[in-house]
Design an enzyme around this catalytic site. Structure first.
Site, PDB file in Angstrom:
ATOM      1  N   GLN A  13      34.534 -16.270 -27.701  1.00 36.06           N
ATOM      2  CA  GLN A  13      33.119 -16.646 -27.700  1.00 36.06           C
ATOM      3  C   GLN A  13      33.050 -18.046 -26.776  1.00 36.06           C
ATOM      4  O   GLN A  13      32.189 -17.960 -25.977  1.00 36.06           O
ATOM      5  CB  GLN A  13      32.865 -17.599 -29.199  1.00 36.06           C
ATOM      6  CG  GLN A  13      32.812 -16.362 -30.283  1.00 36.06           C
ATOM      7  CD  GLN A  13      32.126 -16.971 -31.503  1.00 36.06           C
ATOM      8  OE1 GLN A  13      31.075 -16.821 -31.621  1.00 36.06           O
ATOM      9  NE2 GLN A  13      32.986 -17.467 -32.371  1.00 36.06           N
ATOM     10  N   ALA A  61      42.774 -19.025 -28.885  1.00 37.22           N
ATOM     11  CA  ALA A  61      43.168 -19.632 -30.202  1.00 37.22           C
ATOM     12  C   ALA A  61      43.479 -18.114 -31.054  1.00 37.22           C
ATOM     13  O   ALA A  61      42.720 -17.098 -30.703  1.00 37.22           O
ATOM     14  CB  ALA A  61      42.271 -20.274 -30.515  1.00 37.22           C
ATOM     15  N   ASP A 103      38.120 -28.292 -37.019  1.00 38.42           N
ATOM     16  CA  ASP A 103      37.809 -29.186 -38.178  1.00 38.42           C
ATOM     17  C   ASP A 103      38.697 -28.539 -39.526  1.00 38.42           C
ATOM     18  O   ASP A 103      38.917 -29.634 -40.476  1.00 38.42           O
ATOM     19  CB  ASP A 103      36.376 -29.045 -38.895  1.00 38.42           C
ATOM     20  CG  ASP A 103      35.976 -27.593 -39.067  1.00 38.42           C
ATOM     21  OD1 ASP A 103      36.736 -26.708 -38.506  1.00 38.42           O
ATOM     22  OD2 ASP A 103      34.945 -27.200 -39.904  1.00 38.42           O
ATOM     23  N   TYR A 126      45.993 -21.636 -40.803  1.00 34.79           N
ATOM     24  CA  TYR A 126      45.321 -21.728 -39.498  1.00 34.79           C
ATOM     25  C   TYR A 126      45.410 -23.235 -38.998  1.00 34.79           C
ATOM     26  O   TYR A 126      45.699 -23.653 -38.066  1.00 34.79           O
ATOM     27  CB  TYR A 126      44.127 -21.259 -39.735  1.00 34.79           C
ATOM     28  CG  TYR A 126      43.121 -21.676 -38.765  1.00 34.79           C
ATOM     29  CD1 TYR A 126      43.323 -21.165 -37.620  1.00 34.79           C
ATOM     30  CD2 TYR A 126      41.987 -22.367 -38.796  1.00 34.79           C
ATOM     31  CE1 TYR A 126      42.458 -21.572 -36.435  1.00 34.79           C
ATOM     32  CE2 TYR A 126      41.253 -22.693 -37.854  1.00 34.79           C
ATOM     33  CZ  TYR A 126      41.360 -22.289 -36.456  1.00 34.79           C
ATOM     34  OH  TYR A 126      40.422 -22.651 -35.682  1.00 34.79           O
ATOM     35  N   TRP A 151      32.901 -23.938 -37.166  1.00 36.21           N
ATOM     36  CA  TRP A 151      31.666 -23.228 -37.556  1.00 36.21           C
ATOM     37  C   TRP A 151      31.095 -22.973 -36.080  1.00 36.21           C
ATOM     38  O   TRP A 151      29.837 -22.894 -35.982  1.00 36.21           O
ATOM     39  CB  TRP A 151      30.517 -24.036 -38.133  1.00 36.21           C
ATOM     40  CG  TRP A 151      31.071 -24.414 -39.763  1.00 36.21           C
ATOM     41  CD1 TRP A 151      32.106 -24.579 -39.995  1.00 36.21           C
ATOM     42  CD2 TRP A 151      30.142 -24.527 -40.848  1.00 36.21           C
ATOM     43  NE1 TRP A 151      32.224 -25.097 -41.360  1.00 36.21           N
ATOM     44  CE2 TRP A 151      30.836 -25.070 -41.748  1.00 36.21           C
ATOM     45  CE3 TRP A 151      28.850 -24.349 -40.907  1.00 36.21           C
ATOM     46  CZ2 TRP A 151      30.453 -25.049 -43.293  1.00 36.21           C
ATOM     47  CZ3 TRP A 151      28.327 -24.394 -42.237  1.00 36.21           C
ATOM     48  CH2 TRP A 151      29.039 -24.961 -43.351  1.00 36.21           C
TER      49      TRP A 151
END
Length: 293
Positions: A13, A61, A103, A126, A151
């Site tokens: 993304q 990632a 986060d 993770y 998010w």
């Protein structure tokens, strides 16, 4: 002389959005995992020696949060070993680096937004792999720019927004967790923040980025239903029902509160906060105009 910029994770993304929003003046080298497996130190060394980039933007990632619980070795190979392979190679050739983190390095027990210096305490594999990556990058390349986010969604790939739109077309109602709070991040905005960092090479250390505002996953789903209908991506209203996370058990424990404090980023990068709902509307228009890719 145009800067040469290597983007890893080019098919993800963020990788796609970095390519879409890249300044016309840069020489962009976009590499997906088939072209560069960052967990392979020799391949990383050879790639950077070959391209001699001014910057590496590490968007590669392992992000399968639940799968990481049973596959921590692979998550660590990409998120920690892969990250330090890039950082060490950058240090050797005198190249700058932006590394993207998460986060999930936090426990989620705070009552106010996490600052870059807030104590870390990941709840699962993770988050542990990403925190190990941050620390290894900073040790190997002290001048690295590390951007934590969360998010993340875009018109590309599987993500919460695209999953919700699919389910909303299939069902009359959905139940969504209402007691996990954070802030959505359109990958386009994250990419633009990273490009702003490249324009400010004096910046280094840990920064935070997401869109502005706060919501639960339930709030986010309600907004997707409303904005999706307004954009013509949904043909009818869908009922969204709030449920506690305890009603939706997952292999990985998730932070109940993962709101990031972005004040420093907005100031240092010269960017204005944009509310997550405004960004959601923009992404849905992007999806309507271009479809998935």
């Amino acid at each position: 002389m145009p800067k040469t910029i290597v983007v890893t994770g080019a098919r993800g993304q963020l990788g796609r959005e970095l390519q879409r929003s890249a300044p016309a003046t840069v020489n962009l080298v976009s590499l997906d995992r088939a072209q560069l497996d960052i967990s392979d130190a020799a391949a990383v060394e050879s790639c950077l020696e070959n391209h001699r980039p001014d910057w590496v933007l590490n968007a590669a990632a392992y992000t399968a949060v639940d799968r990481a619980e049973s596959d921590e070795d692979q998550a660590t190979a990409i998120n920690a070993t892969g990250a330090v392979n890039l950082a060490a190679a950058c240090a050797r050739i005198g190249c700058r680096m932006v590394h993207v983190s998460t986060d999930f390095v936090f426990s989620g027990e705070a009552a106010h937004p996490y600052t870059p210096s807030s104590p870390t305490h990941p709840l699962g594999a993770y988050g542990r792999s990403k925190l190990a990556g941050e620390r290894a990058v900073q040790a190997a390349l002290p001048g690295a720019f590390i951007m934590r986010t969360g998010w993340v969604y875009s018109r590309s790939d599987a993500n919460f927004v695209n999953t919700m739109l699919r389910l909303m077309r299939e069902r009359d109602s959905l139940a969504v967790v209402c007691d996990q709070v954070g802030t959505p991040t359109w990958a386009r905005g994250l990419a633009e923040a990273i490009w702003a960092a490249v324009e400010r090479p004096q910046l280094q250390g840990i920064y935070h980025w997401s869109d502005a505002g706060v919501c639960s996953w339930y709030d986010f789903a309600v907004a997707i239903a409303e904005e999706g209908l307004a954009a013509g991506l949904l043909s009818r209203p869908v009922a969204v029902l709030p449920i506690p996370a305890s009603d939706y058990p997952t292999p990985a424990q998730r932070p109940a509160f993962s709101v990031l404090d972005k004040q420093q980023s907005w100031h240092d990068l010269g960017l204005s906060p944009v509310h997550w709902r405004v960004q959601l509307r923009a992404m849905l228009q992007d999806l309507k105009d271009h479809g998935h890719d």
